[in-house]
Design a protein around this motif. Structure first.
Motif, short mmCIF file in Angstrom:
data_model
loop_
_atom_site.label_atom_id
_atom_site.label_comp_id
_atom_site.label_asym_id
_atom_site.label_seq_id
_atom_site.Cartn_x
_atom_site.Cartn_y
_atom_site.Cartn_z
N HIS A 80 0.84 -1.20 0.00
CA HIS A 80 0.00 0.00 0.00
C HIS A 80 0.87 1.26 0.00
O HIS A 80 1.99 1.25 0.52
N VAL A 81 0.34 2.32 -0.57
CA VAL A 81 1.08 3.57 -0.64
C VAL A 81 1.46 4.03 0.78
O VAL A 81 0.69 3.86 1.72
N ASP A 82 2.68 4.54 0.90
CA ASP A 82 3.20 5.06 2.17
C ASP A 82 3.52 3.99 3.21
O ASP A 82 3.81 4.32 4.36
N HIS A 83 3.45 2.74 2.85
CA HIS A 83 3.78 1.71 3.83
C HIS A 83 5.28 1.44 3.90
O HIS A 83 5.73 0.73 4.78
N GLY A 84 6.04 2.03 2.93
CA GLY A 84 7.49 1.98 3.06
C GLY A 84 8.23 1.19 1.98
O GLY A 84 9.37 0.77 2.20
N LYS A 85 7.62 1.02 0.82
CA LYS A 85 8.28 0.29 -0.27
C LYS A 85 9.57 0.98 -0.70
O LYS A 85 10.64 0.36 -0.77
N THR A 86 9.46 2.30 -0.97
CA THR A 86 10.62 3.04 -1.45
C THR A 86 11.71 3.06 -0.37
O THR A 86 12.89 2.87 -0.67
N SER A 87 11.28 3.26 0.88
CA SER A 87 12.26 3.30 1.98
C SER A 87 13.01 1.98 2.06
O SER A 87 14.23 1.97 2.26
N ASN A 180 6.39 -3.51 8.42
CA ASN A 180 7.30 -2.36 8.51
C ASN A 180 6.90 -1.35 9.60
O ASN A 180 5.82 -1.43 10.15
N LYS A 181 7.82 -0.44 9.84
CA LYS A 181 7.63 0.68 10.76
C LYS A 181 7.50 0.24 12.21
O LYS A 181 6.78 0.87 13.00
N ASP A 183 9.50 0.59 14.44
CA ASP A 183 10.08 1.58 15.35
C ASP A 183 9.03 2.55 15.88
O ASP A 183 9.26 3.26 16.85
N ARG A 184 7.89 2.59 15.24
CA ARG A 184 6.88 3.56 15.67
C ARG A 184 6.13 3.05 16.90
O ARG A 184 5.81 1.86 17.00
N SER A 216 12.11 -2.28 10.33
CA SER A 216 11.99 -0.83 10.22
C SER A 216 12.85 -0.44 9.03
O SER A 216 14.08 -0.53 9.09
N ALA A 217 12.20 -0.07 7.95
CA ALA A 217 12.94 0.28 6.73
C ALA A 217 13.75 1.55 6.99
O ALA A 217 14.80 1.76 6.38
N LYS A 218 13.24 2.36 7.91
CA LYS A 218 13.91 3.63 8.20
C LYS A 218 15.22 3.40 8.95
O LYS A 218 16.25 3.98 8.62
P1 GDP Z 1 5.90 3.93 -0.29
O1 GDP Z 1 4.80 4.84 -0.74
O2 GDP Z 1 5.36 2.57 0.09
O3 GDP Z 1 7.07 3.84 -1.21
O4 GDP Z 1 6.40 4.51 1.11
P2 GDP Z 1 7.71 5.37 1.46
O5 GDP Z 1 8.90 4.49 1.49
O6 GDP Z 1 7.75 6.57 0.61
O7 GDP Z 1 7.38 5.74 2.97
C1 GDP Z 1 6.29 6.57 3.33
C2 GDP Z 1 6.59 7.32 4.59
O8 GDP Z 1 6.80 6.41 5.68
C3 GDP Z 1 7.87 8.14 4.50
O9 GDP Z 1 7.69 9.35 5.15
C4 GDP Z 1 8.91 7.29 5.22
O10 GDP Z 1 9.92 8.06 5.79
C5 GDP Z 1 8.07 6.60 6.26
N1 GDP Z 1 8.63 5.31 6.64
C6 GDP Z 1 8.93 4.28 5.81
N2 GDP Z 1 9.43 3.25 6.50
C7 GDP Z 1 9.44 3.63 7.81
C8 GDP Z 1 9.83 2.99 9.02
O11 GDP Z 1 10.31 1.86 9.07
N3 GDP Z 1 9.65 3.69 10.17
C9 GDP Z 1 9.14 4.96 10.19
N4 GDP Z 1 9.01 5.56 11.35
N5 GDP Z 1 8.77 5.59 9.07
C10 GDP Z 1 8.91 4.93 7.89
#
Ligand code: GDP
Length: 472
Positions: A80-87, A180-181, A183-184, A216-218
């Protein structure tokens, strides 16, 4: 008309020759192979056919198990969008530096390969999201061996998560979940696993067979372990290829660079590509002048599962186009030209995908076994009711597969999935959204909309009995 040009015979003579054979034709009509041969013969010409799909012949070539060597898995990241694929893709790109090499991946070429500490390699398609995955599959390319589906632990299993799952399943590609995420503070990975379990997707911690890892992709937590699980899963697939033959593979992306000309990223899937090879890719061809990898290094040859950026092709092939090396430059060029022609015709050609009207006819011909259906409805209750009823319609001759079902309007992604899987789309109290209608028209996907369950079931039943009237 074309034949007249080729033989240098007036087009009226060809038309009358056809009439003598009992065929009324027009100037722009295409003749089948047999007619072409007969007509050409009338004028003293011999016809030689150049197939447009010669590369398939290469694919079908006999494989000797002894020639095969293990190759790296090719992985797509979806979710899903913003779930962290790109990260996730960024983290892997930055952290995984091939042993002994300074500097990470500097170029975006649409795919990259990484090597883990234990020496094993993974190739990633660097275009997150299932659009790329499905667009490629719609073009007949099977590139991905494995899908990582990212789900944010502070969110939920979202519509695009479900779509991604359906896309992977429809393609028969194993899934590894990346929760993912973590750490939150709000992260709740167990909730996600529970949700997945509710969808019949049991991950390992829940006693199932599907691999999953909390990450945690971050911060990079768990990414290494995730990749180890990907490799474990890949091992089961026993991926192999013969590196010692001319290369074949798939185009990942291509564009025109002002300074360098056409640049295409291709993924070698079998064989080895060398500088100087003549390749045919989709409707384009050319001699490989230079190759570089995702680290910007010039390379001379590329083996199975390597992505390389190639200079020398005379145009930009499309993502998902297959490529193959040709010994005979003229043959490659002829096929490229032929494909351009076929492409032009295809845009005016009728029906490429299955429609409900056509099912009866195909059943009668006996060449139809499965009907793929994508089901979208306004509420969960209707989704379930329709799923049940549709599944009950399956008979010995024809199996109904609901490859994706969800609450919501018909989206572009549904149409792409339908196109890749040759499915019909059934909407219940919902309509196409955004560009879905236009894309469906272009891809010739049958979208049917209903507001009475009984009508939807009856139409499908009638179609299966071959009695559907074309006007509905
Ligand atoms: P995509 O739309 O699936 O490609 O998602 P992005 O990789 O662009 O991530 C969307 C947002 O979530 C960005 O602001 C990232 O910094 C944040 N994010 C991605 N992975 C993590 C994670 O593991 N932890 C936290 N806290 N934020 C994350």
């Amino acid at each position: 008309n074309e034949l007249s040009t080729l033989m240098n015979v007036p087009v009226t003579d060809i038309i009358s020759a056809c009439m003598t054979l009992g065929m009324m034709v027009t100037m722009n009509q295409r003749l089948d192979a047999e007619t072409l041969t007969i007509v050409a013969d009338e004028f003293g010409f011999e016809v030689k056919f150049v197939t447009a799909d010669s590369e398939d012949a290469v694919v079908e070539e006999e494989v000797n198990p002894e020639d095969l060597e293990p190759r790296a898995p090719i992985v797509t990241v979806m979710g899903h969008v913003d779930h962290g694929k790109t990260s996730l893709l960024d983290y892997i790109r930055q952290e995984n530096v091939i042993a002994g090499e300074s500097g990470g991946i500097t170029q975006h070429i649409g795919a990259y390969a990484v090597q883990l500490e234990n020496g094993q390699k993974i190739t990633f398609l660097d275009t997150p999201g299932h659009e790329a995955f499905t667009a490629m599959r719609a073009r007949g390319a099977k590139v991905t061996d494995l899908a990582i589906i990212v789900v944010a632990a502070d969110d939920d299993v979202m519509p695009q998560t479900k779509e991604a799952i359906s896309h992977a399943q429809a393609a028969g590609v194993p899934i590894v979940f990346a929760i993912n995420k973590i750490d939150r503070p709000e992260a709740n990975p167990e909730k996600i696993k529970e949700k997945l379990a509710g969808m019949n997707l049991l991950v390992e911690d829940w006693g199932g067979k599907i691999q999953s890892h909390d990450i945690s992709a971050k911060q990079g937590t768990g990414v290494k372990e995730l990749l180890e699980k990907v490799l474990l899963e890949a091992e089961l697939l026993e991926l192999k290829a013969n590196p010692n033959k001319p290369a074949t593979g798939t185009v990942v992306e291509a564009f025109l660079d002002k300074g360098r000309g056409y640049v295409s990223t291709i993924l070698v899937q079998s064989g080895t590509l060398n500088i100087g090879d003549y390749i045919l890719a989709g409707q384009h061809s050319g001699k490989v002048k230079a190759m570089h990898d995702e680290r910007g290094h010039n390379i001379k040859s590329a083996g199975p599962a390597s992505p390389v950026s190639v200079l020398g092709i005379d145009g930009a092939p499309q993502a998902g186009d297959k490529f193959a090396v040709y010994e005979d430059e003229r043959e490659a060029k002829a096929i490229a030209t032929k494909r351009t022609q076929l492409q032009r015709e295809q845009s005016v050609r009728t029906q490429r995908h299955i429609t409900l009207d056509e099912i009866g006819r195909r059943i009668a011909l006996g060449d139809f076994k499965e009907l793929n259906v994508i089901l979208k409805a306004d509420v969960d209750g209707s989704v379930e009711a329709l799923t049940d009823s549709f599944q009950k319609l399956s008979t010995e001759e024809i199996q109904i597969n609901i490859i994706h079902k969800a609450v919501g309007p018909i989206t572009e992604s549904d149409v792409l999935l339908a196109s890749a899987s040759d499915a019909v789309i059934i909407g219940f109290n919902v309509r196409p959204m955004g560009n879905a209608r236009q894309i469906a028209d272009k891809e010739e996907i049958d979208i049917r909309m209903y507001s009475i369950i009984y009508d939807a079931i009856n139409d499908l039943k009638d179609a299966m009995e071959g009695m559907l009237s074309p006007e509905l």
